[in-house]
Design an enzyme around this catalytic site. Structure first.
Site, PDB file in Angstrom:
ATOM      1  N   ASP A 452       0.852  -1.190   0.000  1.00 29.06           N
ATOM      2  CA  ASP A 452       0.000   0.000   0.000  1.00 29.06           C
ATOM      3  C   ASP A 452       0.890   1.243   0.000  1.00 29.06           C
ATOM      4  O   ASP A 452       1.982   1.229   0.576  1.00 29.06           O
ATOM      5  CB  ASP A 452      -0.899  -0.021   1.241  1.00 29.06           C
ATOM      6  CG  ASP A 452      -1.676   1.268   1.393  1.00 29.06           C
ATOM      7  OD1 ASP A 452      -2.456   1.604   0.486  1.00 29.06           O
ATOM      8  OD2 ASP A 452      -1.480   1.952   2.422  1.00 29.06           O
ATOM      9  N   ASP A 651      -1.312  -0.413   6.192  1.00 37.37           N
ATOM     10  CA  ASP A 651      -1.428   0.145   7.545  1.00 37.37           C
ATOM     11  C   ASP A 651      -2.828   0.582   7.924  1.00 37.37           C
ATOM     12  O   ASP A 651      -3.068   0.948   9.073  1.00 37.37           O
ATOM     13  CB  ASP A 651      -0.492   1.352   7.686  1.00 37.37           C
ATOM     14  CG  ASP A 651      -1.031   2.584   6.961  1.00 37.37           C
ATOM     15  OD1 ASP A 651      -1.595   2.422   5.854  1.00 37.37           O
ATOM     16  OD2 ASP A 651      -0.903   3.691   7.499  1.00 37.37           O
ATOM     17  N   ASP A 655      -6.971  -1.573   4.272  1.00 40.35           N
ATOM     18  CA  ASP A 655      -6.061  -2.646   3.870  1.00 40.35           C
ATOM     19  C   ASP A 655      -6.378  -3.970   4.559  1.00 40.35           C
ATOM     20  O   ASP A 655      -5.834  -5.012   4.179  1.00 40.35           O
ATOM     21  CB  ASP A 655      -4.612  -2.270   4.205  1.00 40.35           C
ATOM     22  CG  ASP A 655      -4.164  -0.992   3.517  1.00 40.35           C
ATOM     23  OD1 ASP A 655      -4.510  -0.821   2.338  1.00 40.35           O
ATOM     24  OD2 ASP A 655      -3.492  -0.174   4.155  1.00 40.35           O
TER      25      ASP A 655
END
Length: 763
Positions: A452, A651, A655
């Site tokens: 990410d 994080d 996600d």
């Protein structure tokens, strides 16, 4: 805050049994003595929490390792012996785990009796036989029997049940070995303690007693209970994380009736098509669409991006996101389990259940090992009973028990947990937290790493990167004007500009007549001068040409920076550039990971232009942009379907489904609780370079586990034939249960010593 009994002022515990349902409303009070007061004034005991919010018990339960096993209530898997867990228990209240409570209680009880039992059993070896003569061996043996019996009968009872289930279902596993080892050691010791005359004289010691192995049986039970409690606690943390996630939702909504009046209602009372009013600063109750009003909504929990999204009529709204300073009227489109938040929680829970623990390897081996040991013990008993020396039955019994004791799965049971425990401790010192054992096994196999962007590759907090001036303007003048105007805004970009001005020692002026143009910017007076702050569209609306700065603005956008133009007193003064900076070491980490043979994919909810700009700086070729949580989850699923072993690093809440679905989920320590609980690995400092260390630790740990398994079975391969008496016809050597227990302990010591080498191994 705990609930307080409104009558007597005592604290009402969450588990208080004093609850009553009166005319459809739940009431609660602290103690039985308040029942009379309840009868006199029921309203005083009205539970502020509606009964509908109480946690419910899910119907179907399933095995995390064998999803085909489904039953209506809690229990254990008949195939592997693992505790079943709720299949659809999604609630914002963490559910009680009766299995964990039961195993914890048995562990405390077992440990409390095993410790003094171990001291008593080891005292003759430590203090010497002469010192112990004051206490007759018969008394010590009976005392050991008294201490071991509750442990081996009550504390170990669930293991016996699972062992019987494994035999009944023809699915031999670790619990088969545990039940067999404990029952054989305890059963033989009971005979030795209560009827020693049944055993041959050669097994009596110098004090005319027969050695017993109560401490071995009790120690096996205690160690296995420790493993069970640790496993159940880890699984409960997953449920707690899902509960926290669902707890992010708004608790109620303000519904607009058909006549225009308004009412506050619980979320479960909402229906598709209802109109709701969302006031400034409130959470969006459920998924829907804007009917009236304009505002900026913080959707960072969904997209992972820190910059709020402008919303106006026709725009989509996501439940649990945070409304900004504008008021909105919305229409409900999805409720209950259909909302995005609930779907995220469902995906996390389902992905968690699909993971098979590393202990499955030991169970597979046990499926072959257990029948072999049973056959060896049976052959031993029959051979000694038919052709052995007198007393034949006594020799047959003792040697068969020696076979079972030396084959006890202590070393096998410790092979994996000890290496995992040491590796987790070593990882913690390196800033890498492993949540489970399978992450250690799988991380070494990863060939695709999906990362990410925001909060993982970048800091996740916008910062001022540059101030570009037009001719005739000073940099600090532009920064002061912009920061003064932005000081009244709650926009993250505004906070970045104000923070940068204060960091440079700029004193802010006074702003007046500030007006906001949603999606464009701000305008107002700063120290008597008109200041306009915003995007190119706002500047054009003010009649200002951008040609002199457009080329430099495009260069800033190419670096993934957001450009905010500043006009002072009717003239274009320059622009400030704000960006989410790339983390220190991120580029080095990506380069090193690629050198390790990993394919790197950047995944983000940001726009493709910004994503490509960040990827170019980091040397990442594969980019997936504009990704919502379900898109991230789908990206991981597609990579796995193509045969890749996938790790996902992220994080945020958005996600979590992808982290849980990945073969190995890697969360940043600065991220959200649900991300860290959904992931298998947490990087405490959020430094991607720690992934390299974690991968090397994974390789070392699995090698160590294989070595431990070799030691465990090597002792059995060598010890079982000797315990069976194969050396007796040639050398006249018999392996008594005492030496069998010693060999069993030695195999455990070798496993533990080998596992401890991981502490000193260079990672």
């Amino acid at each position: 805050m705990p609930d307080i009994d409104p009558v007597c002022g005592m604290t009402v515990k969450a588990t208080s049994p004093h609850r009553h349902l009166h005319e459809g409303v739940e009431y609660r009070f602290c103690a039985a003595r308040c029942k009379e007061r309840f009868a006199q004034n029921p309203a005083a005991f009205l539970d502020p929490k509606p009964a509908a919010a109480a946690p419910h018990v899910a119907g179907p339960y399933t095995c995390p390792m064998h999803p085909e096993i489904v039953q209506d209530g809690p229990g254990t898997c008949p195939l592997c012996g693992m505790a079943l867990e709720p299949k659809t228990a999604l609630t914002e209240h963490p559910q009680d785990n009766p299995e964990l409570r039961d195993m914890s209680r048995r562990l405390l009880f077992s440990a409390g009796l095993t410790l003094p039992l171990f001291v008593i059993a080891m005292a003759p070896m430590v203090l010497g036989a002469s010192t112990m003569q004051a206490t007759p061996s018969r008394v010590r043996t009976l005392l050991e029997l008294a201490l071991a019996t509750p442990v081996c009968l009550w504390a170990a009872w669930p293991f016996y049940v699972r062992a019987v289930q494994s035999v009944r279902h023809r699915s031999l596993n670790m619990f088969t070995l545990i039940g067999m080892g404990v029952s054989s050691a305890y059963g033989y010791s009971v005979i030795a303690a209560l009827a020693p005359q049944l055993l041959p004289a050669s097994f009596h010691d110098a004090m005319h007693g027969v050695p017993v192995y109560f401490e071995s049986a009790a120690m096996i039970v205690t160690l296995i209970l420790v493993g069970q409690v640790l496993e159940l606690r880890a699984r409960q943390q997953t449920g707690s994380a899902v509960a926290k996630l669902l707890g992010l939702a708004a608790k109620n909504a303000r519904r607009i009736r058909d006549d225009g009046s308004e009412e506050d209602v619980a979320l479960d009372a909402l229906r598709v098509g209802d109109r709701l009013r969302v006031r400034p600063g409130e959470k969006i109750p459920v998924d829907g669409v804007v009917l009236e009003g304009q505002s900026a909504v913080d959707e960072s929990m969904v997209s992972g991006e820190p910059i709020p999204v402008a919303k106006h009529a026709g725009e989509r709204l996501v439940g649990a996101t945070l409304n900004g300073t504008g008021a909105l009227v919305m229409r409900v489109q999805k409720v209950g389990a259909d909302t995005l938040l609930s779907r995220i929680a469902t995906m996390v829970a389902e992905a968690q259940r699909t993971r098979a623990p590393i202990q499955k390897l030991a169970d597979v081996v046990a499926g072959y090992f257990v029948p072999a040991v049973l056959l060896a013990a049976l052959i031993t008993f029959v051979a000694w009973a038919l052709v052995g020396p007198e007393p034949r039955l006594a020799h047959a019994l003792v040697n068969a028990v020696a076979v079972l004791i030396i084959a006890c799965p202590c070393a096998l049971g410790l092979a994996t947990p000890m290496s995992v425990m040491v590796a987790m401790g070593r990882g913690a010192h390196m800033g890498v937290l492993f949540r489970n054992a399978e992450a250690l096994e799988t991380l070494r196999k990863v060939d695709t790493l999906i990362i990410d962007k925001t909060g993982t590759l970048t800091l996740g907090k916008p910062q001022l990167t540059s101030v570009v001036t037009a001719d005739g303007f000073d940099e600090l003048v532009i920064l002061r004007a912009a920061a003064t105007l932005e000081a009244a805004s709650e926009h993250p970009l505004a906070a970045a500009v104000v923070a940068a001005a204060k960091a440079r020692g700029v004193t802010l002026g006074s702003a007046a007549q500030v007006q906001s143009s949603t999606g464009k910017g701000l305008a107002g007076e700063v120290d008597g001068q008109r200041v306009v702050l915003g995007n190119a569209a706002l500047m054009q609306a003010e009649g200002l040409a951008l040609s002199t700065l457009e080329e430099r603005a495009e260069a800033a956008r190419a670096r993934a920076e957001t450009v905010v133009f500043v006009a002072i007193a009717g003239r274009l003064a320059g622009f400030v550039a704000v960006a989410d900076p790339i983390k220190d070491g991120a580029a080095d980490a990506v380069r090193a990971l690629k050198q390790q043979g990993l394919r790197i994919v950047m995944l983000t909810g940001d726009t493709r232009a910004t994503a490509l700009a960040v990827a170019a700086q980091l040397g990442i070729d594969d980019v997936i942009a504009d990704a919502l949580p379900e898109h991230k989850h789908r990206a991981v699923t597609e990579q796995k379907a193509q045969g890749h072993c996938v790790a996902m690093a992220g994080d945020g809440i958005n996600d979590a489904p992808a982290l849980a679905e990945a073969d190995v989920g890697i969360a940043m320590g600065s991220g959200t609780d649900i991300a860290m609980q959904s992931a298998d690995v947490t990087l405490v400092q959020g430094d991607l370079r720690a992934i390299l260390r974690a991968r090397r630790l994974s390789i070392a740990t699995i090698a160590n586990i294989k070595q431990n398994l070799f030691f465990a079975f090597a002792y059995n391969v060598a010890g079982v034939p000797i315990a069976a008496g194969v050396l007796y016809p040639v050398l006249g050597i018999l392996l008594s249960p005492t030496f069998a227990a010693a060999a069993m302990s030695l195999s455990s010591v070798s496993v533990i010593s080998n596992a401890l080498r991981l502490r000193r191994q260079v990672i």
